[in-house]
Structures are given as structure tokens and as C-alpha cells.
Scaffold this motif. Structure first.
Motif, PDB file in Angstrom:
ATOM      1  N   ILE A   1       0.812  -1.213   0.000  1.00 31.22           N
ATOM      2  CA  ILE A   1       0.000   0.000   0.000  1.00 31.22           C
ATOM      3  C   ILE A   1       0.849   1.269   0.000  1.00 31.22           C
ATOM      4  O   ILE A   1       0.343   2.350  -0.255  1.00 31.22           O
ATOM      5  CB  ILE A   1      -0.987   0.016   1.181  1.00 31.22           C
ATOM      6  CG1 ILE A   1      -0.261  -0.177   2.509  1.00 31.22           C
ATOM      7  CG2 ILE A   1      -2.041  -1.048   0.996  1.00 31.22           C
ATOM      8  CD1 ILE A   1      -1.174  -0.088   3.710  1.00 31.22           C
ATOM      9  N   ASP A   2       2.158   1.125   0.277  1.00 31.26           N
ATOM     10  CA  ASP A   2       3.055   2.281   0.206  1.00 31.26           C
ATOM     11  C   ASP A   2       4.488   1.779   0.153  1.00 31.26           C
ATOM     12  O   ASP A   2       4.817   0.750   0.755  1.00 31.26           O
ATOM     13  CB  ASP A   2       2.871   3.190   1.429  1.00 31.26           C
ATOM     14  CG  ASP A   2       3.397   4.617   1.196  1.00 31.26           C
ATOM     15  OD1 ASP A   2       3.853   4.912   0.067  1.00 31.26           O
ATOM     16  OD2 ASP A   2       3.350   5.419   2.149  1.00 31.26           O
TER      17      ASP A   2
ATOM     18  N   ILE B   1       8.121   3.623   0.840  1.00 36.86           N
ATOM     19  CA  ILE B   1       8.648   4.880   1.368  1.00 36.86           C
ATOM     20  C   ILE B   1      10.168   4.886   1.268  1.00 36.86           C
ATOM     21  O   ILE B   1      10.832   4.015   1.841  1.00 36.86           O
ATOM     22  CB  ILE B   1       8.227   5.061   2.842  1.00 36.86           C
ATOM     23  CG1 ILE B   1       6.696   5.018   2.965  1.00 36.86           C
ATOM     24  CG2 ILE B   1       8.792   6.358   3.415  1.00 36.86           C
ATOM     25  CD1 ILE B   1       6.216   4.845   4.398  1.00 36.86           C
TER      26      ILE B   1
ATOM     27  N   ARG C   1       4.504   8.441   8.684  1.00 42.54           N
ATOM     28  CA  ARG C   1       3.949   8.010   7.390  1.00 42.54           C
ATOM     29  C   ARG C   1       3.745   6.494   7.378  1.00 42.54           C
ATOM     30  O   ARG C   1       2.728   6.007   6.858  1.00 42.54           O
ATOM     31  CB  ARG C   1       4.876   8.434   6.252  1.00 42.54           C
ATOM     32  CG  ARG C   1       4.372   8.004   4.882  1.00 42.54           C
ATOM     33  CD  ARG C   1       5.180   8.601   3.760  1.00 42.54           C
ATOM     34  NE  ARG C   1       4.924   7.918   2.502  1.00 42.54           N
ATOM     35  CZ  ARG C   1       5.549   8.172   1.364  1.00 42.54           C
ATOM     36  NH1 ARG C   1       6.475   9.126   1.317  1.00 42.54           N
ATOM     37  NH2 ARG C   1       5.261   7.482   0.267  1.00 42.54           N
TER      38      ARG C   1
ATOM     39  N   GLY D   1       0.179   4.622   6.997  1.00 39.81           N
ATOM     40  CA  GLY D   1      -0.023   3.601   5.963  1.00 39.81           C
ATOM     41  C   GLY D   1      -0.600   2.321   6.540  1.00 39.81           C
ATOM     42  O   GLY D   1      -1.491   1.700   5.946  1.00 39.81           O
TER      43      GLY D   1
END
Length: 258
Positions: free
Chosen positions: A218-219, A221, A245, A249
Motif C-alpha cells: 500500500i506504500d 517509502i 507516514r 499507511g
């Protein structure tokens, strides 16, 4: 541009169980570049260890494609393209430190095993413990033996499945620092599974945030933190912003409906 060390495209995995099929991974797309330190983080059961096991050819994807050093995971496994560190050290209690580290070299019949063993013992700061047995070592020292064993045949890729999860926070911090220094010295590509947000941020060049099952990315980074960093960096605004962050997430991931 160099080819990625790991490349996954639309990767899915379904386990067939007696009750019903269980989808562990869904449409995973990921690239890991040479020299990266990439951490997988997500809730229990999200598929992060399953994804690591697919990379290692310990599980096979149901659909999609994956390559490791340009090969299939099976070819990469047969060519010893990676070292694998499990959650528990999995050392043979009747073998000394040096003989545990040297086991892959014996199996592979590689030359100069004593030289390789000595180099890797020094790499994980266990010089002087060569003749000790696992029961004579702390949990952290046992895991360092496990890391040295995974590095003994000098693979370019190191796969680590939550190796410090069972250790107390003080030992974990120390091993995190030592692992980061080892990564910097060797230039290995590392893929690391963790439940810990601070651990993921501290160690990684990139953090892969996964949703609950079926596991989706989903992310991803990029941390942008300096390659050489001390534990003090965890108090900086940059570190805290990245951790926030990741946390957001993980919260967002729980809203996914399959």
C-alpha cells in the motif's frame, strides 16, 4: 541502468486449505535495486514473510512473475544467490560457532573454508568465540552466528525474516546498529521483515508497507536517511516524519476490503 536484484510483477499466492482457499498475497509489484536495504512491515498475517519465502523459493506464487538476480527463484536458490536468516538462529547445538558458520561451505565444497569462516566471524564481531557452542552464547550472539552463516558463501542478497523479534530492546538496538554497519561495509542487498516501525525506519533505504491479508503493497517509502547513522537519529524530525507516514499507511491498510 542496472537490472533490479528482485523484480515482482502482479504476484499473487493462494494457499489451498481443507476449509477454503486463503489468499496470502494479491497483485504485488515490487523492485529492489542492488545495495538497497528494504524492509517489509505490516500486521501479523499480512504476507510479509510469505513474500520473503517466495523470493527464496520456499513458497511458489500462484500467478504473476518474480525474478531474483534475473533468474527464477528456483534458479537463484540452486545457484546460492542469497543467504537466509530465520526468526530463530536454528544453530546445531553440537557444532561450535565456527563449525555452524562453516556448514554451508562444507555442503558446497568451497575452497579455503577456514579463511572464509574467520572473515565472517570478524564481520559479526565474534572473534574469540570460535570454539564456543550455541548454549554458551546469548540470544543476540546466536543470531549473529546465524547472520555469519548466511554470509559465509558471500551471496549478494541477504534475506532476513524478523531476526531480532524475540530479543529485548537493548540487545535489539545494538544488533540494529551492527547490522547497519555490516550492510555499509559489505554493500549487500538486504530484504528484512519486521513488525517494528522504529526498526524499519532506522535500518532501511526503503520501507514496503503491507495491508492485512490478502497482502498488498500500500506504500513504498524512501527514507532518504544517511547511509551511516547512529541510534540518535531516531529523535530527529526527519525520522519521526517517516515513522508517522509508516504508521498512517498501516492504519489505512486496515480499511481495505477484499
Amino acid at each position: 541502468m542496472a537490472a533490479p536484484v528482485i523484480s515482482a510483477r502482479d504476484l499473487s499466492l493462494v494457499f489451498e486449505t481443507a476449509d477454503r482457499p486463503v489468499q496470502a498475497l494479491s497483485q504485488v509489484n515490487l523492485e529492489v535495486a542492488e545495495g538497497d536495504f528494504v524492509s517489509f512491515i505490516g500486521p501479523s498475517g499480512c504476507g510479509k514473510t510469505t513474500l520473503l519465502r517466495v523470493i527464496a523459493d520456499l513458497e511458489q506464487a500462484t500467478s504473476g512473475t518474480i525474478t531474483v538476480n534475473g533468474m527464477s527463484p528456483r534458479e537463484a536458490r540452486l545457484k546460492r544467490a542469497y543467504g537466509y536468516v530465520f526468526q530463530a538462529p536454528a544453530l546445531y547445538p553440537w557444532r561450535s560457532v565456527e563449525r555452524n558458520i562453516g556448514l554451508p561451505l562444507e555442503i558446497m565444497g568451497l575452497d579455503n573454508p577456514a579463511e572464509r569462516i574467520a572473515r565472517n566471524i570478524e564481520l559479526v564481531n565474534l572473534k574469540g568465540f570460535e570454539k564456543k557452542y550455541p548454549w554458551q552464547l546469548s540470544g543476540g550472539m546466536q543470531q549473529r552466528v546465524s547472520i555469519a552463516r548466511a554470509l559465509s558463501f558471500d551471496p549478494k542478497l541477504l534475506l532476513m525474516d524478523e531476526p531480532f523479534g524475540a530479543l529485548d530492546e537493548i540487545v535489539r538496538d545494538k544488533l540494529n546498529q551492527q547490522l547497519l554497519e555490516l550492510w555499509d561495509r559489505t554493500g549487500k542487498t538486504v530484504v528484512f521483515v519486521t513488525h517494528s516501525i522504529p526498526e524499519a525506519v532506522f535500518l532501511s533505504t526503503r520501507i514496503v508497507v503491507m495491508s492485512p491479508r490478502p497482502g498488498r503493497i500500500i506504500d513504498v517509502i524512501s527514507t532518504g536517511l544517511p547511509r551511516r547513522r547512529s541510534l540518535d537519529i531516531r529523535e530527529t524530525p526527519e525520522f519521526l516524519a517517516i515513522a508517522h507516514r509508516v504508521r498512517e499507511g498501516l492504519k489505512a491498510g486496515h480499511s481495505y476490503e477484499d
